[in-house]
Design an enzyme around this catalytic site. Structure first.
Site, PDB file in Angstrom:
ATOM      1  N   HIS A 186     -48.762   1.219 -27.842  1.00  0.00           N
ATOM      2  CA  HIS A 186     -48.706   0.779 -26.764  1.00  0.00           C
ATOM      3  C   HIS A 186     -48.650  -0.945 -27.102  1.00  0.00           C
ATOM      4  O   HIS A 186     -48.808  -1.428 -28.130  1.00  0.00           O
ATOM      5  CB  HIS A 186     -49.895   1.158 -26.189  1.00  0.00           C
ATOM      6  CG  HIS A 186     -49.943   0.403 -24.385  1.00  0.00           C
ATOM      7  ND1 HIS A 186     -49.277   0.448 -23.366  1.00  0.00           N
ATOM      8  CD2 HIS A 186     -50.553  -0.891 -24.641  1.00  0.00           C
ATOM      9  CE1 HIS A 186     -49.813  -0.885 -22.873  1.00  0.00           C
ATOM     10  NE2 HIS A 186     -49.846  -1.765 -23.522  1.00  0.00           N
TER      11      HIS A 186
ATOM     12  N   THR B 274     -41.066   4.856 -23.402  1.00  0.00           N
ATOM     13  CA  THR B 274     -41.965   5.463 -23.386  1.00  0.00           C
ATOM     14  C   THR B 274     -41.557   7.150 -23.504  1.00  0.00           C
ATOM     15  O   THR B 274     -42.935   7.862 -24.675  1.00  0.00           O
ATOM     16  CB  THR B 274     -42.176   5.523 -21.010  1.00  0.00           C
ATOM     17  OG1 THR B 274     -42.439   3.648 -21.662  1.00  0.00           O
ATOM     18  CG2 THR B 274     -43.557   6.044 -21.465  1.00  0.00           C
TER      19      THR B 274
ATOM     20  N   GLU C 287     -54.859  -7.097 -20.156  1.00  0.00           N
ATOM     21  CA  GLU C 287     -54.154  -6.037 -21.448  1.00  0.00           C
ATOM     22  C   GLU C 287     -55.705  -6.891 -23.013  1.00  0.00           C
ATOM     23  O   GLU C 287     -56.292  -6.125 -22.739  1.00  0.00           O
ATOM     24  CB  GLU C 287     -54.046  -5.289 -21.770  1.00  0.00           C
ATOM     25  CG  GLU C 287     -53.447  -4.125 -20.895  1.00  0.00           C
ATOM     26  CD  GLU C 287     -51.328  -3.809 -20.948  1.00  0.00           C
ATOM     27  OE1 GLU C 287     -51.051  -3.925 -22.746  1.00  0.00           O
ATOM     28  OE2 GLU C 287     -51.076  -3.327 -20.396  1.00  0.00           O
TER      29      GLU C 287
ATOM     30  N   PHE D 164     -50.980  11.299 -14.456  1.00  0.00           N
ATOM     31  CA  PHE D 164     -51.210  11.274 -15.515  1.00  0.00           C
ATOM     32  C   PHE D 164     -52.558  10.267 -15.781  1.00  0.00           C
ATOM     33  O   PHE D 164     -52.779  10.389 -16.843  1.00  0.00           O
ATOM     34  CB  PHE D 164     -49.920  11.395 -16.393  1.00  0.00           C
ATOM     35  CG  PHE D 164     -49.585  10.067 -15.936  1.00  0.00           C
ATOM     36  CD1 PHE D 164     -49.731   8.501 -16.947  1.00  0.00           C
ATOM     37  CD2 PHE D 164     -47.974   9.461 -15.690  1.00  0.00           C
ATOM     38  CE1 PHE D 164     -49.169   7.364 -16.780  1.00  0.00           C
ATOM     39  CE2 PHE D 164     -47.295   8.934 -15.333  1.00  0.00           C
ATOM     40  CZ  PHE D 164     -48.245   7.642 -15.918  1.00  0.00           C
TER      41      PHE D 164
ATOM     42  N   LYS E  12     -52.267   4.651 -31.139  1.00  0.00           N
ATOM     43  CA  LYS E  12     -53.308   5.172 -29.554  1.00  0.00           C
ATOM     44  C   LYS E  12     -53.840   6.614 -30.574  1.00  0.00           C
ATOM     45  O   LYS E  12     -53.981   6.386 -31.940  1.00  0.00           O
ATOM     46  CB  LYS E  12     -52.530   5.691 -28.871  1.00  0.00           C
ATOM     47  CG  LYS E  12     -52.171   4.271 -27.866  1.00  0.00           C
ATOM     48  CD  LYS E  12     -51.233   4.701 -26.378  1.00  0.00           C
ATOM     49  CE  LYS E  12     -50.158   5.540 -26.499  1.00  0.00           C
ATOM     50  NZ  LYS E  12     -50.346   5.385 -25.482  1.00  0.00           N
TER      51      LYS E  12
ATOM     52  N   ARG F  63     -41.905  -4.299 -28.017  1.00  0.00           N
ATOM     53  CA  ARG F  63     -41.369  -2.807 -27.528  1.00  0.00           C
ATOM     54  C   ARG F  63     -39.499  -2.756 -27.874  1.00  0.00           C
ATOM     55  O   ARG F  63     -39.566  -1.241 -27.485  1.00  0.00           O
ATOM     56  CB  ARG F  63     -41.059  -3.483 -25.538  1.00  0.00           C
ATOM     57  CG  ARG F  63     -42.007  -4.020 -24.421  1.00  0.00           C
ATOM     58  CD  ARG F  63     -42.674  -3.291 -24.597  1.00  0.00           C
ATOM     59  NE  ARG F  63     -42.781  -2.217 -23.262  1.00  0.00           N
ATOM     60  CZ  ARG F  63     -43.219  -1.881 -22.321  1.00  0.00           C
ATOM     61  NH1 ARG F  63     -44.698  -1.416 -22.774  1.00  0.00           N
ATOM     62  NH2 ARG F  63     -42.254  -1.011 -21.449  1.00  0.00           N
TER      63      ARG F  63
ATOM     64  N   ASN G 109     -47.242   9.366 -27.615  1.00  0.00           N
ATOM     65  CA  ASN G 109     -45.853   8.239 -27.641  1.00  0.00           C
ATOM     66  C   ASN G 109     -46.453   7.415 -29.056  1.00  0.00           C
ATOM     67  O   ASN G 109     -45.740   6.249 -29.416  1.00  0.00           O
ATOM     68  CB  ASN G 109     -45.826   7.635 -26.530  1.00  0.00           C
ATOM     69  CG  ASN G 109     -46.182   6.861 -25.889  1.00  0.00           C
ATOM     70  OD1 ASN G 109     -47.667   6.876 -26.504  1.00  0.00           O
ATOM     71  ND2 ASN G 109     -45.798   6.738 -24.584  1.00  0.00           N
TER      72      ASN G 109
ATOM     73  N   ARG H 126     -41.285   5.536 -31.820  1.00  0.00           N
ATOM     74  CA  ARG H 126     -41.280   6.520 -31.380  1.00  0.00           C
ATOM     75  C   ARG H 126     -40.151   7.713 -31.565  1.00  0.00           C
ATOM     76  O   ARG H 126     -40.534   8.982 -31.636  1.00  0.00           O
ATOM     77  CB  ARG H 126     -41.425   6.079 -29.813  1.00  0.00           C
ATOM     78  CG  ARG H 126     -42.854   5.025 -29.336  1.00  0.00           C
ATOM     79  CD  ARG H 126     -42.741   5.144 -28.191  1.00  0.00           C
ATOM     80  NE  ARG H 126     -44.071   4.316 -27.278  1.00  0.00           N
ATOM     81  CZ  ARG H 126     -43.858   3.866 -26.253  1.00  0.00           C
ATOM     82  NH1 ARG H 126     -42.868   3.559 -25.817  1.00  0.00           N
ATOM     83  NH2 ARG H 126     -45.603   3.127 -25.856  1.00  0.00           N
TER      84      ARG H 126
END
Ligand code: CMP
Length: 152
Positions: A115, A91, A126, A57, A9, A85, A112, A102
């Site tokens: 993704h 998260t 996605e 958010f 990100k 993951r 974070n 993270r």
């Protein structure tokens, strides 16, 4: 063989963590099948995060994720959705275990760093937001038989 959608990100790119993050996936033995640096449009960001549409958010998240470039990737490997993951961690980066991306580099829930799709259904939704099918490269890694990831 399973595939998953992963995205460094804007905070990960700005902090020059792209190489570090890619390296975590490479070292695990996963196979990179697509990669690009791209600045998402608002529409793409909203599509990507459409499951969070009703969350308070959502607008901030969309705003943030298209505020600067991201590095989008597709990784392949056995059970790669769950594996990615686990590599990334929780998260909320404050709660993410040390050793995860993270956990090692983040202190925020919104910022974070990275993704990854949370299920094969999410991958199917996605991945096409950022990649055309012809951008996914089919090739064989010499190490695939050694790592037990030989798709054949
Ligand atoms: P990501 O894994 O990209 O998926 C959804 C994103 O929404 C998540 O990482 C966070 O960046 C963001 N997010 C999730 N929960 C919150 C929250 N409570 N406040 C702000 N951002 C959040």
């Amino acid at each position: 063989m399973e595939r998953t959608f992963v995205m460094v990100k804007p905070d990960g790119v700005q902090r020059r963590l792209v190489g570090e993050i890619i390296s975590r996936f490479e070292r695990k033995g996963l196979k990179l099948v697509a990669l690009k640096l791209v600045q998402l449009t608002r529409d793409q960001a909203a599509q990507l995060y459409s499951v969070h549409r009703e969350r308070p958010f959502f607008n901030d998240l969309v705003e943030f994720v298209c505020s600067a470039p991201v590095v989008a990737m597709v990784w392949e490997g056995p059970d790669v959705v769950a594996v990615a993951r686990r590599l990334i961690g929780a998260t909320n980066a404050l709660q993410a275990e040390p050793g995860t991306i993270r956990g090692d580099f983040g202190v925020s829930t919104q910022m974070n760093l990275v993704h990854a799709s949370d299920s094969p259904v999410s991958v199917a939704r996605e991945l096409p937001v950022v990649f055309d099918q012809q951008e996914l490269v089919s090739y064989t890694l010499a190490t695939e038989p050694w790592l037990g990831t030989d798709a054949s």
